[in-house]
Design a protein around this motif. Structure first.
Motif, PDB file in Angstrom:
ATOM      1  N   HIS A 239       0.815  -1.207   0.000  1.00  0.00           N
ATOM      2  CA  HIS A 239       0.000   0.000   0.000  1.00  0.00           C
ATOM      3  C   HIS A 239       0.857   1.269   0.000  1.00  0.00           C
ATOM      4  O   HIS A 239       0.330   2.371  -0.168  1.00  0.00           O
ATOM      5  CB  HIS A 239      -0.930   0.010   1.211  1.00  0.00           C
ATOM      6  N   LEU A 240       2.166   1.108   0.195  1.00  0.00           N
ATOM      7  CA  LEU A 240       3.080   2.249   0.121  1.00  0.00           C
ATOM      8  C   LEU A 240       3.378   2.632  -1.323  1.00  0.00           C
ATOM      9  O   LEU A 240       3.887   3.724  -1.589  1.00  0.00           O
ATOM     10  CB  LEU A 240       4.398   1.920   0.850  1.00  0.00           C
ATOM     11  N   VAL A 241       3.062   1.732  -2.268  1.00  0.00           N
ATOM     12  CA  VAL A 241       3.273   2.015  -3.691  1.00  0.00           C
ATOM     13  C   VAL A 241       2.247   3.051  -4.138  1.00  0.00           C
ATOM     14  O   VAL A 241       1.046   2.868  -3.906  1.00  0.00           O
ATOM     15  CB  VAL A 241       3.138   0.733  -4.533  1.00  0.00           C
ATOM     16  N   PRO A 242       2.675   4.145  -4.768  1.00  0.00           N
ATOM     17  CA  PRO A 242       1.720   5.184  -5.207  1.00  0.00           C
ATOM     18  C   PRO A 242       0.647   4.643  -6.139  1.00  0.00           C
ATOM     19  O   PRO A 242       0.937   3.875  -7.046  1.00  0.00           O
ATOM     20  CB  PRO A 242       2.624   6.190  -5.942  1.00  0.00           C
ATOM     21  N   PHE A 243      -0.602   4.996  -5.871  1.00  0.00           N
ATOM     22  CA  PHE A 243      -1.763   4.639  -6.687  1.00  0.00           C
ATOM     23  C   PHE A 243      -2.020   3.124  -6.732  1.00  0.00           C
ATOM     24  O   PHE A 243      -2.694   2.645  -7.644  1.00  0.00           O
ATOM     25  CB  PHE A 243      -1.608   5.164  -8.129  1.00  0.00           C
ATOM     26  N   TYR A 244      -1.507   2.400  -5.759  1.00  0.00           N
ATOM     27  CA  TYR A 244      -1.714   0.943  -5.733  1.00  0.00           C
ATOM     28  C   TYR A 244      -3.187   0.624  -5.474  1.00  0.00           C
ATOM     29  O   TYR A 244      -3.818   1.211  -4.594  1.00  0.00           O
ATOM     30  CB  TYR A 244      -0.845   0.314  -4.647  1.00  0.00           C
ATOM     31  N   ALA A 245      -3.750  -0.286  -6.261  1.00  0.00           N
ATOM     32  CA  ALA A 245      -5.178  -0.598  -6.168  1.00  0.00           C
ATOM     33  C   ALA A 245      -5.506  -1.413  -4.913  1.00  0.00           C
ATOM     34  O   ALA A 245      -6.371  -1.038  -4.120  1.00  0.00           O
ATOM     35  CB  ALA A 245      -5.627  -1.342  -7.420  1.00  0.00           C
ATOM     36  N   GLY A 246      -4.877  -2.567  -4.750  1.00  0.00           N
ATOM     37  CA  GLY A 246      -5.092  -3.379  -3.563  1.00  0.00           C
ATOM     38  C   GLY A 246      -6.220  -4.390  -3.677  1.00  0.00           C
ATOM     39  O   GLY A 246      -6.941  -4.453  -4.683  1.00  0.00           O
ATOM     40  N   ALA A 247      -6.381  -5.179  -2.615  1.00  0.00           N
ATOM     41  CA  ALA A 247      -7.322  -6.298  -2.623  1.00  0.00           C
ATOM     42  C   ALA A 247      -8.774  -5.853  -2.711  1.00  0.00           C
ATOM     43  O   ALA A 247      -9.572  -6.463  -3.426  1.00  0.00           O
ATOM     44  CB  ALA A 247      -7.109  -7.156  -1.372  1.00  0.00           C
ATOM     45  N   ARG A 248      -9.153  -4.799  -1.990  1.00  0.00           N
ATOM     46  CA  ARG A 248     -10.556  -4.353  -2.022  1.00  0.00           C
ATOM     47  C   ARG A 248     -10.959  -3.898  -3.427  1.00  0.00           C
ATOM     48  O   ARG A 248     -12.087  -4.138  -3.871  1.00  0.00           O
ATOM     49  CB  ARG A 248     -10.785  -3.211  -1.021  1.00  0.00           C
ATOM     50  N   PHE A 249     -10.051  -3.251  -4.100  1.00  0.00           N
ATOM     51  CA  PHE A 249     -10.314  -2.743  -5.445  1.00  0.00           C
ATOM     52  C   PHE A 249     -10.626  -3.905  -6.393  1.00  0.00           C
ATOM     53  O   PHE A 249     -11.622  -3.890  -7.116  1.00  0.00           O
ATOM     54  CB  PHE A 249      -9.078  -1.973  -5.923  1.00  0.00           C
ATOM     55  N   HIS A 250      -9.792  -4.929  -6.373  1.00  0.00           N
ATOM     56  CA  HIS A 250      -9.993  -6.042  -7.309  1.00  0.00           C
ATOM     57  C   HIS A 250     -11.078  -7.004  -6.821  1.00  0.00           C
ATOM     58  O   HIS A 250     -11.763  -7.633  -7.628  1.00  0.00           O
ATOM     59  CB  HIS A 250      -8.687  -6.805  -7.523  1.00  0.00           C
ATOM     60  N   ASP A 251     -11.232  -7.120  -5.513  1.00  0.00           N
ATOM     61  CA  ASP A 251     -12.280  -7.983  -4.974  1.00  0.00           C
ATOM     62  C   ASP A 251     -13.653  -7.502  -5.427  1.00  0.00           C
ATOM     63  O   ASP A 251     -14.548  -8.312  -5.713  1.00  0.00           O
ATOM     64  CB  ASP A 251     -12.207  -8.006  -3.446  1.00  0.00           C
ATOM     65  N   PHE A 252     -13.821  -6.181  -5.503  1.00  0.00           N
ATOM     66  CA  PHE A 252     -15.088  -5.608  -5.976  1.00  0.00           C
ATOM     67  C   PHE A 252     -15.357  -6.044  -7.414  1.00  0.00           C
ATOM     68  O   PHE A 252     -16.504  -6.311  -7.793  1.00  0.00           O
ATOM     69  CB  PHE A 252     -15.033  -4.079  -5.892  1.00  0.00           C
ATOM     70  N   HIS A 253     -14.305  -6.130  -8.226  1.00  0.00           N
ATOM     71  CA  HIS A 253     -14.460  -6.566  -9.614  1.00  0.00           C
ATOM     72  C   HIS A 253     -14.978  -7.999  -9.683  1.00  0.00           C
ATOM     73  O   HIS A 253     -15.849  -8.321 -10.489  1.00  0.00           O
ATOM     74  CB  HIS A 253     -13.119  -6.451 -10.347  1.00  0.00           C
ATOM     75  N   HIS A 254     -14.443  -8.877  -8.837  1.00  0.00           N
ATOM     76  CA  HIS A 254     -14.907 -10.265  -8.823  1.00  0.00           C
ATOM     77  C   HIS A 254     -16.328 -10.382  -8.261  1.00  0.00           C
ATOM     78  O   HIS A 254     -17.094 -11.251  -8.666  1.00  0.00           O
ATOM     79  CB  HIS A 254     -13.948 -11.128  -7.983  1.00  0.00           C
ATOM     80  N   MET A 255     -16.653  -9.501  -7.358  1.00  0.00           N
ATOM     81  CA  MET A 255     -17.964  -9.525  -6.726  1.00  0.00           C
ATOM     82  C   MET A 255     -19.070  -9.068  -7.680  1.00  0.00           C
ATOM     83  O   MET A 255     -20.188  -9.569  -7.646  1.00  0.00           O
ATOM     84  CB  MET A 255     -17.945  -8.612  -5.484  1.00  0.00           C
ATOM     85  N   ASN A 256     -18.711  -8.124  -8.567  1.00  0.00           N
ATOM     86  CA  ASN A 256     -19.728  -7.491  -9.405  1.00  0.00           C
ATOM     87  C   ASN A 256     -19.519  -7.673 -10.907  1.00  0.00           C
ATOM     88  O   ASN A 256     -20.354  -7.239 -11.698  1.00  0.00           O
ATOM     89  CB  ASN A 256     -19.788  -5.991  -9.095  1.00  0.00           C
ATOM     90  N   PHE A 257     -18.380  -8.271 -11.300  1.00  0.00           N
ATOM     91  CA  PHE A 257     -18.107  -8.576 -12.712  1.00  0.00           C
ATOM     92  C   PHE A 257     -18.035  -7.325 -13.597  1.00  0.00           C
ATOM     93  O   PHE A 257     -18.250  -7.403 -14.807  1.00  0.00           O
ATOM     94  CB  PHE A 257     -19.170  -9.532 -13.291  1.00  0.00           C
ATOM     95  N   ILE A 258     -17.750  -6.190 -13.004  1.00  0.00           N
ATOM     96  CA  ILE A 258     -17.702  -4.957 -13.796  1.00  0.00           C
ATOM     97  C   ILE A 258     -16.803  -3.941 -13.098  1.00  0.00           C
ATOM     98  O   ILE A 258     -16.662  -3.957 -11.873  1.00  0.00           O
ATOM     99  CB  ILE A 258     -19.119  -4.353 -13.988  1.00  0.00           C
ATOM    100  N   GLY A 259     -16.183  -3.068 -13.912  1.00  0.00           N
ATOM    101  CA  GLY A 259     -15.354  -2.000 -13.358  1.00  0.00           C
ATOM    102  C   GLY A 259     -14.039  -2.503 -12.787  1.00  0.00           C
ATOM    103  O   GLY A 259     -13.779  -3.699 -12.730  1.00  0.00           O
ATOM    104  N   ASN A 260     -13.187  -1.541 -12.382  1.00  0.00           N
ATOM    105  CA  ASN A 260     -11.897  -1.867 -11.773  1.00  0.00           C
ATOM    106  C   ASN A 260     -11.117  -2.878 -12.620  1.00  0.00           C
ATOM    107  O   ASN A 260     -10.738  -3.948 -12.153  1.00  0.00           O
ATOM    108  CB  ASN A 260     -12.097  -2.410 -10.359  1.00  0.00           C
TER     109      ASN A 260
END
Length: 294
Positions: A239-260
């Protein structure tokens, strides 16, 4: 003029880091690493190093990086950090994932890895210790590779979600609505080739030593396994990496099949507005937490 200014800025940054590095104490692991590297060069051919060395680095890194997330499912304390708490991991899904991974790793990725030696020979990429770049150069090159791969991943990943082709290729990766680390490379063979191409573009641009191949493999696996882990663990150094997306960002994509759609950073989704539903979801969750605290 703008190009010259950019080059001057990069040169100044490089000199500044090099100056700071001169004051740092010697790395106690450098000599053992040098001895091991030279032993490898003396006892194995370039083909063996490029092929089997790359395979070993990939397999060992992949499954070792999966270990923490795998262990988390057995620790009750860690469940509060699981993003989709109502969808626990199951042995059936993990075993299915593992079998598919073995097929992809040895029948799709290994043939590609076998071309590593010919790639290094064609571009005259060195293997020697003396030509090895300094640590801060490797860090910069890996970041550059990540930026390039992220751009490729965003646009090709978004294309794979097109309704006319989604069910034929990318749907395989979305079999798991609640992802777990080992699932990072669970995909249709065509997706492995399509999205995996982005990994090699940065290598073509930056590679000046075979060690970058392995450093970038480790960095890329660390990132993709983290965002697929299903756990948003505090004090995550990534999370120290600038603009890093992270687990919540990609988890939302798997949860909703859209975005991110991006793999590592948030800027492409922010630029094209494909993170709007995620932002709305986060705001909704924050309001729920505020109500709960009251």
């Amino acid at each position: 003029m703008a190009m010259n200014d950019s080059v001057n800025i990069l040169n100044s940054a490089y000199l500044a880091v090099e100056y700071i590095d001169s004051f740092l104490p010697d790395n106690p692991l450098q000599q053992p690493f040098k001895n091991a590297w030279n032993y490898m060069l003396d006892n194995y051919t370039k083909f063996q190093i490029a092929t089997w060395g790359s395979l070993i680095v990939h397999e060992v890194s992949y499954f070792l990086l999966c270990v923490p997330g795998f262990i988390f499912q057995f620790i009750p304390y860690m469940q509060k950090y699981k993003i989709q708490q109502d969808k626990p991991e199951t042995w059936e899904k993990q075993w299915k994932c593992f079998k598919t991974l073995l097929f992809n790793h040895f029948f799709i990725q290994l043939p590609l890895i076998c071309g590593t030696y010919y790639f290094t020979e064609y571009f005259n990429i060195p293997y020697g210790w003396e030509e090895m770049p300094r640590w801060y150069v490797l860090v910069g090159q890996c970041f550059g590779c990540a930026v390039i791969e992220d751009a490729w991943h965003y646009f090709l990943h978004r294309l794979l979600h097109h309704k006319r082709i989604y069910k034929y290729i990318h749907k395989v990766h979305h079999e798991f609505v609640s992802p777990f680390g080992m699932q990072a490379e669970y995909a249709h063979p065509l997706e492995t080739l399509i999205l995996g191409t982005g990994f090699f573009i940065g290598i073509v641009v930056f590679c000046n030593h075979v060690v970058l191949l392995w450093a970038w493999v480790i960095c890329r696996l660390m990132e993709t396994i983290d965002v697929h882990s299903g756990y948003d663990v505090p004090l995550n150094p990534l999370h120290l990496v600038p603009f890093y997306a992270g687990a919540r960002f990609h988890d939302f994509h798997h949860m909703n099949f859209i975005g991110n759609y991006a793999s590592t950073f948030t800027w492409w989704d922010r630029l094209f507005g494909t993170d709007s539903q995620f932002i709305a979801y986060q705001e909704k969750e924050k309001k729920k937490q505020c109500v709960t605290k009251k």
